[in-house]
Design a protein around this motif. Sequence first.
Motif: not given
Length: 491
Positions: A216, A289-291, A295, A414-415, A419, A470, A474, A476
């Motif tokens: 991202t 929407h960023k991650y 990490q 994380i997302k 995963t 964390p 998050m 989705e």
Amino acid sequence: MSGSEKFNLFSFQGKMKTLHLSWMAFFITFVVWFNFAPLLQAVKESLGLTTAEIKTLLILNVAFTIPARVLIGMLTDKFGPRLTYSLLLAICSLPCFAFALADNFVQAAIARFALGFIGAGFVIGIRLVSEWFPHNELGTAEGIYGGWGNFGSAAAAFTLPTLAVIFGGDDGWRYAMAITGLMSLVFSVIFYLNVSDTPKGATYFKPKKLGAMEVTSKGDFLLLLIMKLPMYGALALLAWKLSPAGIGMFGTTTVNLIYLGLAALYLLDAWKVWKVNKEVFYTQVADIHKYPFKQVAVLSVLYFATFGSELAVVSMLPLFFSETFELTPVVAGMVASAYAFMNLMSRPGGGWLSDKFGRKPTLLILTAGLAAGYFLMGQVNGAWPVWAAVVAAMVCSFFVQSGEGAVFAAVPLIKRRMTGQIAGMTGAYGNVGAVVYLTVLSLVDYNTFFYIIAGTAVLGFVTLLFMEEPSGQMAEVNEDGSITMIDIAKA
């Protein structure tokens, strides 16, 4: 997600049924994957292999798992864990049977290389378990999945030499290995008939594009390309091991072609990364929407030191105990299994500690213990009592496997839709570590080998300082365009 359902290990309903079937599938993959190490001496004598060829088979056993984990991670995110795990178990029974029927080094090497694919099964369960458990139970659940499944290597060490003796003769090891292949084939059907990808009514989020991991930001794009280099480097290291400079399985021309092929594959991989992520150079990704891809990078480095060292040590420990203390192969295998035995409690323990005290603080403590544990192992020699060496191995193993549990307590946070891919890259780094460590083992003595692992653990500790704990939620996107917010830490 079945968050309201009680976490009860003795239940075989709902999310607990999924957890139990998942660790059983992973357990079987590890029995199959590590059916070679406890029967190493029998295979060596039966096929007339040299020590160099045996060490090469150990490296081949973990090499193919590097690209396999990345590929399986993508397929899991796209097609779901149920179908992917079932097919993996069924397909990988074939090279297991092929190894049991091998008559020479080349046949054994091809089968062993193909069997590395079954090591990718771990990635599938990480995604499946994350779909069924809430964030406050996720570390514990993933730890149980990983730890009890990992125990398959210890179970192989305990049972396969005995099975080989029961069948008797020069072919006893062949029957023992074939049984593990049959287990994999049968359980593939059981798994498919009894598992679903998500709880009833839940959405299975899939990546927007297939072919490469999404990032991202521009910086994360560059970091992803850098993080891919060691995976190709490990395969190049394997090619070098098989070159005339190593055991001479391949000629110079063949090895050079492999190098060129790996370089071409990396460029193709980089192009796919660009194709999937080129938008980050033209449009700004919304903050929701960023991650942080860093990490993934930090956890991958830590898994290099934890699981990478476990793979290497599990593979060499029976031989280490046999040569250091002059034990029989059966006794050495059983003694060495104490290292993997710790998986039953250590990996779930690492996940539980992460749930209770936070991901980053837990990892800092366990990584420091990991470095100290391998330093202790580096001091083991023939003058030690066998029981003291076993205790040292178990202490070291506690930190190694608790660290693995803590790593994968963080991976699913994380997302969600990626995963499988994130677990694939992190898991692949474990195999990169195994190839590197086993190559180092072929060049140095046992004590130096353990000291080098301790040094890489120290580097992992430094890298860990850049990790973020964390927090929050998050986002989705559903198929209808609406957004689902998923909790990843306590409010």
